[in-house]
Design an enzyme around this catalytic site. Structure first.
Site, mmCIF file in Angstrom:
data_model
loop_
_atom_site.group_PDB
_atom_site.id
_atom_site.type_symbol
_atom_site.label_atom_id
_atom_site.label_comp_id
_atom_site.label_asym_id
_atom_site.label_seq_id
_atom_site.Cartn_x
_atom_site.Cartn_y
_atom_site.Cartn_z
ATOM 1 N N CYS A 161 16.436 28.738 17.512
ATOM 2 C CA CYS A 161 14.603 29.139 17.174
ATOM 3 C C CYS A 161 14.689 29.743 18.939
ATOM 4 C CB CYS A 161 13.774 28.585 16.764
ATOM 5 S SG CYS A 161 13.855 27.783 15.365
ATOM 6 N N HIS A 292 4.957 29.627 18.715
ATOM 7 C CA HIS A 292 6.045 29.510 17.422
ATOM 8 C C HIS A 292 5.603 29.333 16.731
ATOM 9 C CE1 HIS A 292 10.258 28.305 17.017
ATOM 10 N NE2 HIS A 292 9.968 27.618 15.951
ATOM 11 N N GLU A 303 2.951 21.403 18.371
ATOM 12 C CA GLU A 303 2.646 22.772 19.554
ATOM 13 C C GLU A 303 1.238 22.654 19.446
ATOM 14 O OE1 GLU A 303 3.656 26.412 17.821
ATOM 15 O OE2 GLU A 303 3.397 27.307 19.733
ATOM 16 N N LYS A 321 4.828 34.862 12.828
ATOM 17 C CA LYS A 321 5.502 34.654 11.735
ATOM 18 C C LYS A 321 4.795 34.490 10.247
ATOM 19 C CE LYS A 321 8.658 31.913 14.564
ATOM 20 N NZ LYS A 321 8.145 31.538 15.477
ATOM 21 N N HIS A 326 9.717 33.636 9.482
ATOM 22 C CA HIS A 326 10.664 32.903 10.767
ATOM 23 C C HIS A 326 12.123 33.993 10.679
ATOM 24 C CE1 HIS A 326 11.999 30.547 14.359
ATOM 25 N NE2 HIS A 326 12.015 29.765 13.087
ATOM 26 N N PHE A 384 15.263 24.370 16.307
ATOM 27 C CA PHE A 384 16.371 22.626 16.917
ATOM 28 C C PHE A 384 16.813 22.298 18.003
ATOM 29 C CE2 PHE A 384 15.013 22.604 12.426
ATOM 30 C CZ PHE A 384 15.732 22.657 12.007
#
Lengths: 396, 347, 87
Positions: A161, A292, A303, A321, A326, A384
């Site tokens: 990502c 994010h 986060e 998002k 995403h 990831f």
């Protein structure tokens, strides 16, 4: 070393096929998450996604006239966004077809959006589909390299990502070190059975519209799209649009688990700190954070903690998002474009679908579009494999 | 500029701990697979999930990372990442009709899995990236390492590459015309003037810094290019040498990625024509096989040649008496992606 | 199949499904925690075992909290399978 400026942008997402369309949707608070119309999957109608509302054949015809049979949807999204960015920046064809121009793309899915085709080709005995050289990650970047004859450094980055955020940072690094005079940087991903099923298997897709940072959030919505930015040295940008400066970047690895972030958000914390250091800024200088914020239980909580560790008092923040879903490999660049728009238009974009804060943090994102003095915007991408990247954009 | 301090190369040949390039491991069915060693340093709980590409890359990286100070970054080039895991997940999607699927293959299939697993096992929270640009993935990772060292001269980095032959990927590349139609062994790779080559796989890991002290080789410069035009490749190679103030006569060895594919021979002959007769010529793809990051084997071989001063007989195309101190590597992947690199001895 | 045989079978299936190549069925104690300590499995493994329960025994566990209770150890797994299997 002169600053690195953004002199052009191009974007296509579920909320629009151009920079202007995307901005209008953000200002009007109109998100793009809904049920799938075009993509053939068993999950159409069950899992909300943020689909680019243009069928592949139309994208193909628009770019090529006579449709190119070997190009994937990811490649088409790249070409669409790169074309807009190049036009926006006024780059000439001889500038593009030069060793001084770098092209850095990014994707996680690449041509594997053609899940059924790759399965057939993997076993075919005599004849393959037209896509046999289009499945890998490099393919969509190579589509753009070929179209514009770019002769400088070309690469494709896949760090999940954070891929296109790293592409942007690498492009800037090439310019800073004199390898390139200008860099076209960004990324793309299209919806694919591969990722829909992969994320669903990890139980992190939401059956409703995602609600980043909300206490009842229950997962992310997959999106698709592409975004590219043109980076140039300030000394080469006379007479050009000067949207913003890329003033810093940070990259770290959370090193905790293959698909979730550590409890106190160590990787995110480090990437934010490194970016601030590189930009020569105190945390208090940040006007707004494009988080994010995927809407998963794990990401948003970790986060939040990381932001609290960095900022103490967390500045206005939001997750776009909630508009675009995403977009995986494209998300770093999509959100970079939005961050640049924050600065260029001196405004903040909201996080949609938010109702109540996470109990442990109490953090509430920006809930409505508003005009504001914006000096520096931080954009975060955590993926990831623990790959965390932070970009900081500043007034030009 | 980048100084290489340690390398580990896992390849179809004997290149890992006891290097022996006197005997050629022969291909079978057009493939040169790696015979994997045991990986004592990968914890079993982690090893059980890993596909071959991730195992190979992590397995050879870990012994390099037992220093007191962690590398300041991990940069990997891999075109396909855990491609076999990717195919296993795709098979699940089809077999179970997008039903209830296990996520393990999905998580291990991503291109950044090697770099991520190395960081995870060694708890390395520093810079971490993966380049995945097909035939230039390794060169891109090397180039970025060079830039990081320019900006951080006190740092050191782990930089490497990996790609595996997966049965499915092999089939797709075969349909795409990558491999020889007739059965050809790597022993005879350069004897047949026919299209196609043979498949290989492998992994390379290196520790790199900006400091010459203790280094085994120096990468002086790297440049990459996308084109199919023969004349442009030759022109850019000459410009590369000029830009780096190197006269062709100063190059002791031209090491190329010639791979037996008749369609690509012209590029390599053009490159050879730039250099005088006293420049040695050598090739490596009959040792490594062809794959996107096969040039990493070439880099490893070049560092080994600089260490000994000699070109192993098995790689020689044209021998000379001169000791080998300055090497130019030229490789291309399928005639579109080209890379030039200058390497020299240190000290 | 009686309970003891089912326990043996489940242990073999866990080893096979999760590719635990260094573990033998006799190494897994019936009341030993599967996650955290004991066998040391993690969140990805828990999802994989839920899939295994579905594919092998036709059991669909939707709620992750329930999943954690069921997968606590071999005893709880086998008990749940015996009560809920449809295959």
């Amino acid at each position: 070393m002169s600053r690195i400026l953004i002199t052009g942008m191009g974007i296509i997402t579920a909320i629009g096929s151009s920079v202007e369309e995307n901005r209008n949707a953000l200002v009007k608070e109109q998100g793009g998450i809904g049920q799938l119309e075009f993509y053939p999957t068993a999950y159409a109608g069950k899992l909300p996604c943020a689909e680019v509302r243009v069928p592949t054949e139309i994208l193909n015809k628009k770019i090529f006239g006579h449709p190119d049979p070997a190009i994937t949807r990811t490649g088409l999204l790249v070409l669409h966004a790169v074309e807009e960015a190049i036009k926006d920046s006024g780059l000439l064809s001889e500038e593009l077809a030069s060793v001084d121009t770098a092209l850095i793309g990014a994707t996680t899915v690449g041509g594997m959006c053609l899940t059924d085709e790759i399965f057939r080709d993997a076993q075919a005995q005599d004849k393959g589909s037209p896509y046999t050289s289009s499945y890998d990650a490099a393919s969509s970047t190579l589509d753009a390299q070929k179209r514009y004859g770019i002769l400088g450094e070309v690469s494709t980055i896949n760090t999940a990502c954070s891929s296109s955020a790293n592409a942007i940072a690498f492009g800037a690094r090439l310019i800073r070190n004199g390898i390139a005079k200008r860099a076209i940087v960004g990324g793309a991903d299209s919806l694919a059975k591969y990722t829909i099923n992969g994320f669903n298997a990890l139980n992190i897709l939401s059956k409703t519209h995602c609600a980043p940072f909300d206490k009842d959030r229950n997962g992310l919505n997959l999106g698709e799209g592409a975004a590219f930015l043109v980076l140039e040295r300030e000394e080469d940008a006379a007479g050009k649009k000067r949207y913003a400066a890329l003033s810093g970047s940070g990259n770290s690895n959370d090193a905790f688990h293959p698909s979730s972030i550590s409890e106190n958000g160590e990787g995110p914390y480090l990437s934010m700190i490194h970016a601030l250091q590189q930009a020569g800024l105190e945390a208090s200088a940040i006007s707004y954070v494009n988080a994010h914020g995927t809407g998963t239980e794990n990401n948003d909580e970790t986060e939040s903690r990381a932001m609290q560790r960095v900022f103490g008092k967390v500045p206005p923040f939001a997750s776009t998002k909630s508009f675009t879903g995403h977009t995986l490999g494209a998300s770093g660049a999509v959100e970079a474009v939005f961050s640049v728009l924050n600065i260029h238009h001196q405004e903040l974009y909201p996080s949609l679908q938010f109702k109540e804060p996470i109990a442990d943090t109490g953090l509430i994102p920006v809930l409505h579009h508003r005009k504001e003095t914006v000096n520096h915007v931080m954009s975060n991408s955590f993926g990831f494999g623990g790959n965390c990247t932070t970009l900081i954009f500043s007034k030009a | 500029m980048l100084y290489i301090h340690q390398t580990r190369c896992l390849s179809p040949q004997q290149t890992l701990d006891e290097i022996d390039l006197n005997r050629l491991t022969v291909s079978g069915n057009g493939k040169l697979p790696v015979k994997e060693p045991v990986y004592p340093q990968i914890p079993p709980g982690v090893l059980r999930r890993m596909g071959k590409a991730v195992r190979m890359s992590v397995g050879i990286a870990l012994p390099l990372l037992q220093q007191a100070v962690q590398p300041d970054g991990i940069l990997i080039g891999t075109a396909n990442g855990g491609i076999e895991d990717c195919i296993k997940f795709l098979n699940q999607i089809i077999e179970y009709n997008e039903g209830l699927l296990t996520p393990g293959n999905f998580v291990q299939s991503t291109s950044n899995a090697p770099a991520a697993q190395i960081a995870l096992i060694t708890r390395n929270r520093n810079y971490n990236t993966t380049h995945t640009h097909r035939g230039l993935a390794f060169e891109n990772a090397l180039l970025e390492t060079t830039l990081l060292l320019n900006e951080n001269p006190e740092h050191y980095y782990l930089v490497g590459a990996v790609d595996e032959i997966s049965s499915y990927n092999y089939n797709i590349d075969r349909l795409d015309g990558c491999f020889k139609e007739e059965p050809v062994s790597n022993q005879d790779l350069f004897l047949y003037d026919t299209p196609g080559t043979i498949a290989g796989e492998g992994a390379l890991m290196m520790l790199a810094s900006a400091k010459p002290s203790g280094a085994i080789a120096c990468i002086d410069a790297i440049q990459t290019l996308h084109t199919r035009e023969h004349a442009l490749v030759k022109q850019m190679l000459l410009q590369f040498l000029r830009k780096n103030k190197v006269d062709p006569a100063e190059i002791d060895l031209l090491l190329t990625g010639e791979n037996g594919d008749s369609r690509l021979k012209g590029y390599y002959l053009d490159a050879e024509s730039i250099f005088p007769d006293h420049t040695a010529l050598a090739r490596f793809k009959h040792l490594s096989g062809e794959y996107c990051t096969a040039s990493s084997f070439g880099f490893w071989l070049a560092t080994d040649i600089l260490r000994t001063g000699q070109v192993p007989a098995i790689a020689v195309k044209r021998a000379t008496a001169k000791p080998c101190k300055k090497i130019l590597i030229y490789n291309n992947y399928r005639g579109l992606q080209h890379a030039f690199a200058l390497l020299s001895q240190t000290g | 199949m009686d309970t003891a045989q089912l326990k043996q079978r489940v242990k073999e299936q866990i080893i096979q499904f999760l590719n635990l190549t260094t573990v033998k069925p006799e190494d897994i104690k019936d009341d030993e925690p599967l996650f955290g300590e004991g066998l040391g499995l993690d969140s990805i493994d828990s999802i994989e075992l839920i899939v295994m329960m579905s594919r092998e025994y036709g059991i669909n566990i939707q709620d992750p909290k329930e999943g954690r209770k069921v997968l606590a150890n071999i005893n709880t797994m086998v008990d749940y399978i015996e009560k809920n299997r449809t295959k």
